[in-house]
Design an enzyme around this catalytic site. Structure first.
Site, mmCIF file in Angstrom:
data_model
loop_
_atom_site.group_PDB
_atom_site.id
_atom_site.type_symbol
_atom_site.label_atom_id
_atom_site.label_comp_id
_atom_site.label_asym_id
_atom_site.label_seq_id
_atom_site.Cartn_x
_atom_site.Cartn_y
_atom_site.Cartn_z
ATOM 1 N N SER A 4 0.845 -1.185 0.000
ATOM 2 C CA SER A 4 0.000 0.000 0.000
ATOM 3 C C SER A 4 0.884 1.239 0.000
ATOM 4 O O SER A 4 2.068 1.176 0.312
ATOM 5 C CB SER A 4 -0.932 0.001 1.218
ATOM 6 O OG SER A 4 -0.173 -0.013 2.412
ATOM 7 N N ASP A 5 0.268 2.373 -0.369
ATOM 8 C CA ASP A 5 1.025 3.620 -0.485
ATOM 9 C C ASP A 5 0.193 4.749 0.091
ATOM 10 O O ASP A 5 -0.922 4.550 0.545
ATOM 11 C CB ASP A 5 1.351 3.879 -1.961
ATOM 12 C CG ASP A 5 2.367 5.000 -2.136
ATOM 13 O OD1 ASP A 5 2.996 5.372 -1.127
ATOM 14 O OD2 ASP A 5 2.529 5.486 -3.250
ATOM 15 N N LYS A 6 0.743 5.937 0.100
ATOM 16 C CA LYS A 6 0.089 7.175 0.522
ATOM 17 C C LYS A 6 0.063 7.359 2.033
ATOM 18 O O LYS A 6 -0.894 7.008 2.711
ATOM 19 C CB LYS A 6 -1.328 7.277 -0.046
ATOM 20 C CG LYS A 6 -1.350 7.446 -1.556
ATOM 21 C CD LYS A 6 -0.673 8.730 -1.982
ATOM 22 C CE LYS A 6 -0.676 8.893 -3.490
ATOM 23 N NZ LYS A 6 0.146 10.013 -3.933
#
Length: 467
Positions: free
Chosen positions: A339-341
C-alpha cells in the site's frame, strides 16, 4: 461566424477558470459573477440547480430487489433453476422443492451479507454531516457543504474541511493538510498570489482543494469548482469503473460454463442415440434432461455462500466490512499486500526513536531543548512537535517563555527564548532545517561537555544527518 466567435470566447473563459490559480482575485470574482460579500440566496439556489449538489457520492443506489436478483446470475445457479423447472414439469415436487430451497438459501445468504454491508456503509456516511460558513446576502451563514456553489465566499478556521476547489482571497498564517491528494504528511502554507499556468497541484499555494483540511490559521476563499468538477471529484470518477471479477468468481464461472458444455454435449448425444435406437421421443428427451440435472452439483452454491458468509462474520469481529463476499477468497490468497500514501491509508504520524548530540551519542539534554521549543512555540501544530511532546513528558515548570521568532519559509528556523527561574539563565533554542541551523551556529557542544568550533565537526554532523 458571430456565433462561433462567441462559443470560442466562452470556451476560452472556461479554460481560464479551470486554471484559476493563474488569475488575480478581482478577475476571478468577475468571471464567476460574484462579489467579496457573497451571493444572494436566489442566485445560490439557481446555481445549485444548474451545477448540482456539491458531492462526489453516487446517489443511484441499487435497489434491494436488484441486489437480490444479482445473486442468481452464475451459470451453476441457472442450471439449478432449469433443473427445478424440469422437476416441477415431471411432477417430482420433492426434488424440485429441495433444489429450489438450496438456490434460495444460497442466494439469501449472499444477499443478506451484501445488503448488510451496504447498509453499514450508508449509516456511516449519514452520521457525517459537514457544515460550511459562507456569505449569503452579505451575512455569514452555516450551510451543508452539499449546497456550496461556484461563486460562494466561505470562511475557514483551524479544523475545517475545505468544501470545494477555491482561490484564497484573504489569508492569515494558513496551513493546510493536503495528504489526501498529494500524500505529503506535512502541512502546506497557503497565501494570496498569482501563479504560472504550469504550476503543479502540490505547488499551488494560492489554491484550496476539496477534501483537504485546515491545520491552523484562517482564510476566506471563493469557490470555483464543486462536486465532480473538483480535483477530488475527478479522482473519484476514475475510481467508479466497474470492478473486475475476482479470480474466485472467474473460477466458479468457468466451472459453471464447463458444466453447461459437458451437460449440453451429453444431453444431445444421449438424446441422439435414443432417437437412432427408435426409443420414444418424449422419454428420450426427459431422460436426457434428468441426466443433466443429476450432473449438476446442487449444494455447491450453498456451500460457497455459507463458507464466505462465515468468513465475512469473522472479519466483522475485527471491524472490517465485506461488501463483496467473493473478495474474501482473493484476500485470503494474498502473500504480500503493498500500500502507499502516507496520511491517507496509513496514520501519517511521526514518532521519535532517539535524540542524539553532535557526535551521535544519545542525549537527554538535546531532548530537553527540543521539548522546551515544542512546548512553548505558538505557531502551527506540526507532526514533529507532536512527536516530541508525545515521546515523554518532562517537568519544565522552572522555565518561562520570554519571546518567540516564528518559523518562516525564508529562514526555515523557529526560535524560542526561555529563562530558567532557578538559575536565572537565559536560553534561546532554535530548530529548523539542518543547513539553516548550522549557518547560524559558530560552536558545538560535544558529548563530554567541551565546546569546539563547529567547522571541525560540521562534516561529522552532516554525515550523521544523512545516515
Amino acid at each position: 461566424m458571430g456565433l462561433m466567435n462567441k462559443g470560442q470566447q466562452q470556451k476560452d473563459t472556461s479554460e481560464k477558470i479551470n486554471e484559476f490559480w493563474t488569475l488575480d482575485q478581482e478577475k476571478l470574482l468577475a468571471q464567476l459573477d460574484t462579489t467579496p460579500s457573497g451571493l444572494n440566496g436566489s442566485e445560490a439556489k439557481s446555481r445549485l440547480l444548474k451545477n448540482g449538489a456539491n458531492s462526489i457520492l453516487n446517489k443511484k443506489v441499487n435497489s434491494t430487489f436488484g441486489l437480490f436478483l444479482s445473486q442468481f446470475k452464475s451459470p451453476i445457479i441457472i442450471i439449478l433453476i432449469f433443473a427445478t423447472l424440469l422437476s416441477f414439469y415431471l411432477k417430482d415436487v420433492i426434488d424440485a422443492s429441495i433444489i429450489l430451497a438450496i438456490i434460495l438459501i444460497s442466494g439469501l445468504l449472499s444477499f443478506w451479507q451484501e445488503r448488510g454491508a451496504n447498509n453499514a456503509v450508508a449509516k456511516l456516511l449519514n452520521m457525517v454531516s459537514i457544515q460550511a460558513d459562507v456569505l449569503r446576502d452579505g451575512k455569514e451563514a452555516s450551510i451543508p457543504v452539499e449546497e456550496i456553489v461556484p461563486g460562494d465566499i466561505f470562511m475557514l478556521k483551524a479544523g475545517d474541511i475545505i468544501p470545494a476547489d477555491s482561490l484564497i482571497i484573504q489569508s492569515n498564517i494558513l496551513f493546510v493538510d493536503e495528504s489526501t491528494l498529494t500524500g505529503e504528511t506535512y502541512p502546506v502554507e497557503k497565501e494570496i498570489g498569482v501563479l504560472p499556468q504550469q504550476t503543479s497541484l502540490s505547488q499551488r499555494n494560492n489554491s484550496l482543494w476539496m477534501g483537504t483540511h485546515v491545520v491552523s490559521g484562517s482564510a476566506t476563499a471563493v469557490v470555483v469548482n464543486t462536486g465532480k468538477n473538483s480535483e477530488f471529484g475527478k479522482i473519484s470518477e476514475r475510481l467508479k469503473i466497474k470492478p473486475e471479477q475476482t479470480e474466485f468468481e472467474k473460477g466458479i464461472q468457468s466451472f459453471g460454463f464447463l458444466l453447461m458444455k459437458i451437460t449440453g454435449v451429453l444431453v444431445l448425444s444421449i438424446f441422439g442415440i435414443n432417437v437412432v435406437m427408435h426409443r420414444p421421443l418424449l422419454d428420450s428427451f426427459l431422460f436426457s434432461l434428468a441426466l443433466a440435472v443429476g450432473l449438476t452439483p446442487q449444494l455447491l452454491p450453498a456451500i460457497i455462500s455459507i463458507n464466505l458468509s462465515h468468513g465475512a462474520k469473522q472479519m466483522a469481529k475485527d471491524k472490517v466490512i465485506v461488501k463483496r463476499l467473493s473478495s474474501i477468497e482473493n484476500f485470503g490468497s494474498m502473500d504480500i499486500l503493498c500500500s502507499d500514501k502516507t496520511g491517507t491509508i496509513t496514520d501519517g504520524i511521526v514518532q521519535i526513536q532517539a535524540t542524539h548530540d553532535a557526535q551521535g551519542a544519545q542525549s537527554d539534554k538535546v531532548f530537553l531543548y527540543a521539548y522546551l521549543n515544542a512546548s512553548f512555540e505558538t505557531g502551527f501544530l506540526n507532526p514533529i512537535d507532536e512527536a516530541i511532546r508525545g515521546f515523554k513528558e518532562l517537568d519544565i515548570s522552572a522555565y518561562k517563555k520570554l519571546d518567540e521568532e516564528p518559523y518562516d519559509f525564508t529562514r526555515k528556523r523557529l526560535s524560542v527564548l526561555v529563562q530558567n527561574s532557578e538559575s536565572q539563565d537565559y536560553l534561546m533554542i532554535t530548530k529548523g532545517a539542518l543547513k539553516n541551523v548550522l549557518e547560524a551556529c559558530s560552536t558545538v557542544e560535544l558529548s563530554d561537555g567541551s565546546i569546539k568550533d563547529i567547522k571541525e565537526q560540521q562534516a561529522l554532523i552532516e554525515s550523521l544527518y544523512e545516515n
